[in-house]
Design a protein around this motif. Structure first.
Motif, PDB file in Angstrom:
ATOM      1  N   HIS A   9     -14.261   7.032  13.390  1.00  0.00           N
ATOM      2  CA  HIS A   9     -14.191   8.113  12.410  1.00  0.00           C
ATOM      3  C   HIS A   9     -15.323   9.094  12.662  1.00  0.00           C
ATOM      4  O   HIS A   9     -15.830   9.687  11.731  1.00  0.00           O
ATOM      5  N   ASP A  45     -16.170   1.356   6.483  1.00  0.00           N
ATOM      6  CA  ASP A  45     -15.562   0.097   6.933  1.00  0.00           C
ATOM      7  C   ASP A  45     -15.830  -0.077   8.421  1.00  0.00           C
ATOM      8  O   ASP A  45     -14.927  -0.398   9.205  1.00  0.00           O
ATOM      9  N   TYR A  70      -1.888  -3.058   1.885  1.00  0.00           N
ATOM     10  CA  TYR A  70      -2.631  -2.829   0.633  1.00  0.00           C
ATOM     11  C   TYR A  70      -1.689  -2.446  -0.496  1.00  0.00           C
ATOM     12  O   TYR A  70      -2.066  -2.457  -1.675  1.00  0.00           O
ATOM     13  N   ASN A  80     -12.961  -6.532  11.008  1.00  0.00           N
ATOM     14  CA  ASN A  80     -11.681  -6.020  10.544  1.00  0.00           C
ATOM     15  C   ASN A  80     -10.676  -6.471  11.594  1.00  0.00           C
ATOM     16  O   ASN A  80     -10.807  -6.138  12.770  1.00  0.00           O
ATOM     17  N   TYR A 123     -16.273  10.677   5.320  1.00  0.00           N
ATOM     18  CA  TYR A 123     -15.451   9.471   5.158  1.00  0.00           C
ATOM     19  C   TYR A 123     -15.501   9.009   3.706  1.00  0.00           C
ATOM     20  O   TYR A 123     -16.596   8.835   3.145  1.00  0.00           O
ATOM     21  N   ASN A 176     -11.784  11.776   6.584  1.00  0.00           N
ATOM     22  CA  ASN A 176     -10.870  10.632   6.474  1.00  0.00           C
ATOM     23  C   ASN A 176     -10.843  10.094   5.050  1.00  0.00           C
ATOM     24  O   ASN A 176     -11.900   9.766   4.478  1.00  0.00           O
ATOM     25  N   GLU A 177      -9.636  10.080   4.470  1.00  0.00           N
ATOM     26  CA  GLU A 177      -9.398   9.440   3.166  1.00  0.00           C
ATOM     27  C   GLU A 177     -10.380   9.916   2.103  1.00  0.00           C
ATOM     28  O   GLU A 177     -11.089   9.123   1.479  1.00  0.00           O
ATOM     29  N   GLU A 180      -2.784   6.261  10.191  1.00  0.00           N
ATOM     30  CA  GLU A 180      -3.108   4.845  10.003  1.00  0.00           C
ATOM     31  C   GLU A 180      -1.975   4.121   9.281  1.00  0.00           C
ATOM     32  O   GLU A 180      -1.399   4.663   8.339  1.00  0.00           O
ATOM     33  N   LYS A 236      -7.470  -5.880  12.027  1.00  0.00           N
ATOM     34  CA  LYS A 236      -6.211  -5.127  12.178  1.00  0.00           C
ATOM     35  C   LYS A 236      -5.969  -4.687  13.628  1.00  0.00           C
ATOM     36  O   LYS A 236      -5.050  -3.937  13.930  1.00  0.00           O
TER      37      LYS A 236
HETATM   38  C1  GCU Z   1      -8.861   2.828   5.882  1.00  0.00           C
HETATM   39  C2  GCU Z   1      -9.918   3.493   6.700  1.00  0.00           C
HETATM   40  C3  GCU Z   1     -10.339   2.674   7.859  1.00  0.00           C
HETATM   41  C4  GCU Z   1     -10.326   1.202   7.470  1.00  0.00           C
HETATM   42  C5  GCU Z   1      -8.884   0.824   7.183  1.00  0.00           C
HETATM   43  C6  GCU Z   1      -8.758  -0.612   6.756  1.00  0.00           C
HETATM   44  O1  GCU Z   1      -7.774   3.464   5.866  1.00  0.00           O
HETATM   45  O2  GCU Z   1      -9.629   4.785   7.126  1.00  0.00           O
HETATM   46  O3  GCU Z   1     -11.615   3.081   8.231  1.00  0.00           O
HETATM   47  O4  GCU Z   1     -10.860   0.409   8.455  1.00  0.00           O
HETATM   48  O5  GCU Z   1      -8.407   1.579   6.124  1.00  0.00           O
HETATM   49  O6  GCU Z   1      -8.807  -0.849   5.557  1.00  0.00           O
HETATM   50  O7  GCU Z   1      -8.619  -1.465   7.609  1.00  0.00           O
END
Ligand code: GCU
Length: 595
Positions: free
Chosen positions: A345, A176, A473, A562, A370, A408-409, A497, A564
């Protein structure tokens, strides 16, 4: 079963493939920068290797057939990703050949190395038509000795950079973040004496606040039985040691030191000398350990007020690589009242790490294992191990770095556990002084509004990272603040996160997704919920600044970003920025929790 056995066998025998042992602290050495415009040839059909473009041939005469010409070709700036430099390369994935000429006057009794801060993803490097070597991994440095291939006078260097994604690579096919390709960090020629100080480790011994343990590694014909001295004038330390047959000198010296911390990021001027080589570095000394669910910095419990960030350039976009980029990003984190940053990451550039050292920001550094990768592929494991070693090799003298993150995840399954357990043991073998972590996202439902984290990987970690997106989510915004998490380990937990997307300036009622009001409300509710977790030792919400991602096409809202971030790509602060800032300011003014 066969592949697990193959994996085990490889883990036990495979040497860690490094391009060449990394040269430490390049900035303190005699260097020549090769940054600037390089000629390029875009090679979507992978013609260049077979056609030997690295020879940079010119037609011998008018009948000679040569179907490429770097000198007449367009240029790209190095360092810099190609995606944001040329519109036609925005989505380009594949090989691009880079070439630049340079003049060099060679000096007797010296050696020369070519050092790359990073090339995404795989690099083949040639000097004056001769292959120097290859490197895989888009975020860690590598170097090649070029003393033999280097001409006294005119030279040309050619690099094939290829950011093609592959399932067996690290990262694998899906991420991502934008797959920025190219020579993304500085390229430097380093001139050293014939025998020189290649690397050194100067840190406090594990668990000690007054004993410095370290080593100095010489490289060259005369590296055995050589005197090495280490001086730390401000600490009144002057010590010496002699190298062994492999050119390594180890030393142990008592020290009365001002310990490095966010409040007092004291860096000592350290001088290392041996023979014709002398290096200076700015090094902080601190201890980091855990006790139950607490993280102890210099023996004192600390709460990590953090933020996660990508290595995305503020204002101009693209891969960040300048000192100024680092200044802007880390000062935004400081404005949030952070004492900690999760660099996601993948290993970020050295400017960020050294600035964190100076600013007193604690750092989580991660390799890009990842989501789902090719867990049973021995090459993939060797690749992950080499990226891990390179990450540690570049930054092992930085007090700011307290956590090495392995992944990660990643999905909970046996082959993943075997893979990551190997990496955790590698990390402890290479660096017993820092903490090992991973960002997990495997919390399971444990009844209404209840979640439990019992991921088996927790066994091999010192600190657990948990990514959870309740209110975005998963679940409803209004239910967020009553969520409860149980952690099946008596270990420190970092909520690595949580977050919600909102483009700057988009407003509406609290329950409306994609508004600043929704994002701010989610932060308020998440902070209330996670603060109830007994093992909570830190937080790094997702994410400091909006960043590009090819997974985010929503027109008028995401537009391949993204959203966020707490800041827009040009630094505009969203409401949630102030929610987190207020929470951290209150947290900082609270008395430290009882041991
Ligand atoms: C995940 C991930 C991120 C990603 C984030 C998102 O958890 O670790 O790399 O950008 O969620 O969905 O915004």
């Amino acid at each position: 079963m066969r592949s697990l056995l193959a994996l085990l066998f490889l883990a036990l025998t495979a040497p860690i493939a490094l391009s060449a042992p990394l040269i430490q602290n390049v900035a303190a050495r005699k260097t020549t920068s090769l940054n600037g415009p390089w000629h390029i040839i875009i090679d979507p059909l992978e013609t260049g290797l077979g056609a030997k473009w690295y020879l940079n041939r010119k037609p011998k005469d008018k009948s000679d057939l040569v179907e490429y010409d770097f000198d007449a070709s367009e240029t790209l700036n190095v360092p810099g990703d190609w995606n944001t430099q040329k519109e036609k390369l925005f989505f380009y994935e594949g090989p691009i050949w880079y070439e630049r000429a340079f003049t060099y006057s060679k000096h007797d009794h010296t050696r020369v190395f070519a050092y790359f801060g990073a090339v995404n993803y795989r690099a083949r490097v040639y000097l004056n038509g001769e292959p120097l070597g290859e490197h895989e991994g888009g975020f860690t440095p590598f170097d090649f000795e070029i003393t033999q291939q280097l001409h006294d006078g005119e030279n040309f260097i050619v690099v094939e950079a290829n950011n093609q994604r592959r399932q067996d690579a690290i990262p694998a096919l899906r991420t991502d973040w934008w797959n920025y390709g190219g020579i993304t960090r500085d390229v430097t020629l380093i001139e050293t004496p014939e025998t020189f100080i290649r690397d050194y480790w100067i840190q406090l011994a594990k668990g000690s606040r007054n004993q410095i343990d370290g080593w100095v590694q010489l490289d060259g014909e005369h590296s055995a039985q050589q005197p090495v001295s280490i001086d730390i004038p401000d600490a009144g330390i002057k010590t010496a040691a002699t190298t062994d047959a492999e050119g390594r000198a180890t030393f142990h010296v008592s020290a009365k030191l001002q310990l490095w911390s966010p409040k007092n990021p004291k860096l000592y001027d350290v001088r290392i000398s041996s023979g014709a080589d002398t290096l200076r570095d700015a090094i902080g000394f601190r201890t980091i350990e855990t006790r139950g669910s607490q993280i102890l910095l210099n023996g004192e419990p600390i709460f990590l007020r953090g933020i996660a960030l990508h290595e995305e350039a503020p204002m101009r976009g693209g891969r960040a690589y300048t000192e100024q980029d680092a200044e802007t990003l880390l000062h935004w984190a400081r404005e949030l009242d952070c004492n900690f940053v999760r660099l996601a990451h993948y290993p970020h550039n050295e400017y960020e790490i050294r600035l964190a050292d100076r600013m007193g920001l604690l750092v989580w550094s991660e390799i890009p294992v990842y989501w789902d990768i090719d867990w049973t592929n021995p090459q993939t494991l060797a690749n992950a191990r080499s990226q891990l070693q390179e990450m540690i090799a570049r930054d092992h003298n930085r007090a700011a770095i307290i956590l090495w993150s392995l992944s990660n995840e990643t999905p909970v399954k046996p082959e993943r556990l075997t893979f990551l357990r190997e990496l955790s043991e590698d990390t402890r073998r290479t660096d017993p002084t820092r903490l090992v972590t991973s960002a997990l996202n495997s919390a399971e439902s444990d009844g209404p509004d209840r979640h439990i984290l019992k991921d088996p990987l927790g066994e091999y970690l010192d600190v657990l990272g948990l990514n959870q997106y309740y209110g975005w989510y998963q679940g409803r915004l209004e239910d967020t603040d009553r969520q409860q998490w149980t952690i099946a380990y008596d270990k420190p937990l970092i909520i690595s996160e949580f977050g919600a997307g909102a483009p700057f300036g988009r407003h509406g009622e609290e329950a409306a997704r994609w508004t600043e009001e929704y994002q701010a409300s989610l932060f308020t509710r998440q902070l209330a919920a996670v603060s109830k977790i007994p093992q909570l030792a830190g937080i790094t919400p997702w994410v400091l600044m909006d960043f590009r991602s090819a997974r985010r096409p929503l027109p008028g809202i995401q537009d391949f970003f993204n959203r966020k971030g707490l800041l827009s790509p040009t630094g505009q602060k969203k409401q949630a920025f102030f929610v987190l800032q207020k929470y951290y300011q209150e947290k900082e003014s609270q008395p430290p929790s009882k041991p």
